[in-house]
Design an enzyme around this catalytic site. Structure first.
Site, short mmCIF file in Angstrom:
data_model
loop_
_atom_site.label_atom_id
_atom_site.label_comp_id
_atom_site.label_asym_id
_atom_site.label_seq_id
_atom_site.Cartn_x
_atom_site.Cartn_y
_atom_site.Cartn_z
N CYS A 155 10.26 -3.25 -3.27
CA CYS A 155 11.21 -3.76 -2.28
C CYS A 155 11.83 -5.06 -2.78
O CYS A 155 11.13 -5.95 -3.25
CB CYS A 155 10.54 -3.96 -0.93
SG CYS A 155 10.09 -2.41 -0.14
N CYS A 197 3.74 -1.98 -6.40
CA CYS A 197 3.81 -2.10 -4.95
C CYS A 197 2.70 -3.01 -4.42
O CYS A 197 1.71 -3.26 -5.09
CB CYS A 197 3.74 -0.72 -4.31
SG CYS A 197 4.29 -0.71 -2.58
N ASP A 198 2.89 -3.44 -3.19
CA ASP A 198 2.15 -4.53 -2.58
C ASP A 198 0.69 -4.67 -3.02
O ASP A 198 0.26 -5.69 -3.54
CB ASP A 198 2.16 -4.39 -1.06
CG ASP A 198 3.56 -4.36 -0.48
OD1 ASP A 198 4.50 -4.15 -1.26
OD2 ASP A 198 3.71 -4.55 0.72
N LYS A 199 -0.12 -3.63 -2.75
CA LYS A 199 -1.56 -3.77 -2.94
C LYS A 199 -1.95 -3.75 -4.40
O LYS A 199 -2.97 -4.32 -4.78
CB LYS A 199 -2.30 -2.67 -2.16
CG LYS A 199 -1.89 -2.60 -0.69
CD LYS A 199 -1.91 -3.98 -0.01
CE LYS A 199 -1.20 -3.96 1.31
NZ LYS A 199 0.26 -3.76 1.25
N GLU A 251 0.53 -2.14 8.94
CA GLU A 251 1.62 -3.08 9.20
C GLU A 251 2.45 -2.63 10.40
O GLU A 251 2.77 -1.45 10.52
CB GLU A 251 2.52 -3.21 7.97
CG GLU A 251 1.82 -3.85 6.78
CD GLU A 251 2.71 -3.96 5.56
OE1 GLU A 251 2.44 -4.85 4.73
OE2 GLU A 251 3.65 -3.16 5.42
N CYS A 257 8.27 2.43 -6.31
CA CYS A 257 7.63 1.17 -6.68
C CYS A 257 6.90 1.25 -8.02
O CYS A 257 6.95 0.32 -8.82
CB CYS A 257 6.65 0.73 -5.59
SG CYS A 257 7.37 0.65 -3.94
N SER A 304 4.65 -6.56 7.37
CA SER A 304 5.30 -6.48 6.06
C SER A 304 6.07 -7.77 5.81
O SER A 304 6.46 -8.47 6.75
CB SER A 304 6.26 -5.30 6.03
OG SER A 304 7.13 -5.38 4.94
N ASP A 309 3.78 1.13 0.75
CA ASP A 309 3.88 0.78 2.17
C ASP A 309 5.13 1.40 2.79
O ASP A 309 5.12 1.79 3.96
CB ASP A 309 3.89 -0.73 2.34
CG ASP A 309 2.53 -1.33 2.04
OD1 ASP A 309 1.79 -1.62 2.99
OD2 ASP A 309 2.20 -1.51 0.85
#
Length: 571
Positions: A197, A118-120, A460, A45, A486, A77
């Protein structure tokens, strides 16, 4: 805190020289730019972030400025989900935001470019910009290019396979529904390169929010990270980096700061756009946290009120077959926003980091009828799903504050789901039961004590949802939890139940065999047990053992400070 002048850094000649800079050149720098860079070589990521950071330093230098790099943790994640360390993911959002704030102020920055990923880190990119109000914008390192195989249901997707396909394929292999050779082919072909992702999961949800709110340049939310694991960053990423530096200097010249952009109307645009694209439930946590930093009065019911009016337009995974790069190929997020603007869903007069309004940015973007035949983005008049069929805020005697129902365009067949509770106090125990074939049609899997405090860190439950999908139970088994999901997750899913079990929420009162009723139209989640019986059960409830969290650890600090998911898990 008042912004320190960059002259402090420029005048620290002995420190500047010792760090390898030319003090005379530093003294003449047009701007000191914080490059907030959550780089790691540990996962796909954010492993391209260092190359982007180096490019930005050079680009800023070419404008007579000086880029100063500030690091932060970037938690994947994909590497933590379903493991004992999953509770570090959400925690990292606020830690990263704090790192960027500290580095910016401590090194006397004038402006900031935040590289997400990535996500966060996607949420953490916007939080310090809103908090400091320093001139700045967000740059996305890119999403993963999809793969393809020529067998099974995946063949129909063409070159649109993402990590979701591999994960569901693994569950299908465990259940004996595909061969070992087929699963090996999935593993080898699903991710040809780096990047987040690849569909409308949380990372692309947050990049979409950054672009739609006006803090990222147009087309910046959807580009691929590279053309393969062995190559460099994608040319579209490099072009965005060059354009972002130019945009940053324009923002400084015009005096446009983040809070001039991140207004209440801009938040409404972001919520509308991400609903139209089928974004992740995590957007609620992150929008609430970003709004707090921007001092914008957006609460959970306000997000619901905006989102419930928006039809689902983008045919992206997990509710559709396409990957994010397929959207990028036809024009990216601006294609969706143009359709929404024309239909009256967006505020066109809001300012953006281009120095122009949203309407001005979209003026030359083609309409759907000019794109020719495609089914990646649908018109408002003929959506993939009508409004109020994606994510909804529910309440009830199981969620007195709130919880989130995720349908992703799939409606419950009879409108109401009534099932029998199977209760688990950990994700691991729930996983054992699913793999053992103990979960059957009509069950409601209840996973509790996995919230912000109980997790700790609100992990998650994606591995559970993947198992249910891979075993063909996604339409007949519901999963409810005080944890989160997720963006990969799909099915009949309820998360973010607040108050959580570890704080004495009534989800702690559920027992095996209880009837649970989910009503999406009434927006309710209820335990079909008399109130007096729930009260009797809760009277004997005791809080989880506090010794499960090591004193002085990050989690120890987190559980003492974190708010409920109803408020965005802010600290």
């Amino acid at each position: 805190m008042t912004q320190d002048s960059s002259t402090y850094w420029k005048k620290s000649r002995v420190e500047v020289r010792a760090a390898g800079f030319d003090p005379d050149r530093a003294a003449q720098a047009t701007a000191i730019v914080t490059i907030a860079s959550a780089w790691t070589n540990a996962h796909r990521c954010n492993n391209r972030v260092r190359a982007i950071t180096d490019l930005l330093v050079d680009l800023i230098a070419a404008r007579g400025g000086q880029g100063l790099v500030v690091g932060a943790p970037a938690v994947s994640d994909a590497l933590t989900q379903g493991t004992p360390t999953a509770g570090y993911s959400l925690v990292s959002r606020d830690v990263a935001a704090d790192c960027f704030e500290i580095g910016h102020y401590a090194h006397h920055g004038d402006a900031m470019i935040v590289i997400s990923g990535c996500d966060k880190t996607g949420a953490a990119a916007l939080m310090p910009l809103a908090r400091t109000n320093a001139f700045g914008l967000v740059l996305y390192p890119g999403t993963s290019s999809p793969g393809r195989v020529d067998f099974g249901p995946w063949a129909r997707k063409g070159t649109n396979l993402t990590i979701m396909d591999w994960a569901e394929g693994r569950a299908a292999r465990e259940a004996g529904r595909i061969t070992a050779e087929e699963f090996d082919a999935l593993e080898r072909n699903v991710l040809p390169g780096s990047g987040t992702c690849g569909a409308m999961f949380t990372a692309n949800t947050m990049s979409t929010i950054a672009e739609a709110i006006g803090m990222m340049l147009p087309h910046g939310a959807s580009h691929p990270a590279d053309r393969g694991a062995a190559g460099g960053i994608h040319e579209d990423v490099a072009a965005q980096a060059r354009a972002s530096v130019d945009a940053l200097y324009r923002l400084m010249e015009q005096g446009i700061r983040p809070r001039d952009i991140m207004t209440e109307r801009a938040f409404e645009n972001a919520i509308t756009t991400v609903y139209a694209m089928g974004g992740s439930t995590n957007m609620y946590l992150h929008l609430l946290a970003i709004a707090r930093e921007a001092q914008v009065p957006i609460g959970i019911e306000r997000i619901q009120a905006i989102g419930e009016k928006v039809p689902l337009l983008a045919n992206l995974q997990p509710h559709g077959p396409y990957a994010m790069t397929s959207l990028h190929a036809i024009g990216g997020v601006p294609i969706v926003m143009k359709e929404l603007l024309q239909a009256g869903f967006l505020h066109g007069d809001v300012m953006t980091v281009t120095g122009k309004t949203l309407a001005e940015n979209l003026a030359d973007v083609p309409t759907l009828d000019k794109l020719g035949q495609q089914d990646i983005v649908r018109p408002v008049k003929d959506p993939i799903a009508p409004a109020n069929n994606h994510i909804s805020v529910l309440k009830g005697n199981l969620a007195p504050e709130s919880c989130l129902l995720k349908l992703s365009g799939k409606t419950l067949e009879k409108g109401v789901f009534r099932g029998t509770a199977r209760v688990f106090d950990s994700e691991a125990n729930a996983m054992k039961a699913i793999r053992a074939g103990e979960i059957v049609k009509g069950n409601v899997v209840v996973v509790r004590n996995v919230g912000p405090v109980g997790g700790p860190g609100m992990p998650e439950m994606v591995m559970l949802t993947i198992q249910l999908q891979g075993r063909g139970l996604g339409e007949d088994v519901a999963l409810i939890t005080d944890g989160r999901f997720s963006g990969v997750s799909h099915g009949i899913l309820i998360g973010h139940i607040s108050p959580e079990a570890s704080k004495g929420g009534p989800i702690a009162a559920v027992r095996d065999g209880d009837a649970i009723v989910i009503d999406p139209k009434k927006r309710t989640l209820d335990l079909d047990v008399p109130d007096a019986e729930i009260a009797r059960r809760m009277a004997s409830w005791t809080a989880p053992d506090a010794t499960r969290v090591r004193p002085g650890s990050v989690h120890h600090k987190y559980v003492r400070l974190v708010s409920s998911a109803h408020y965005g898990c802010i600290v």
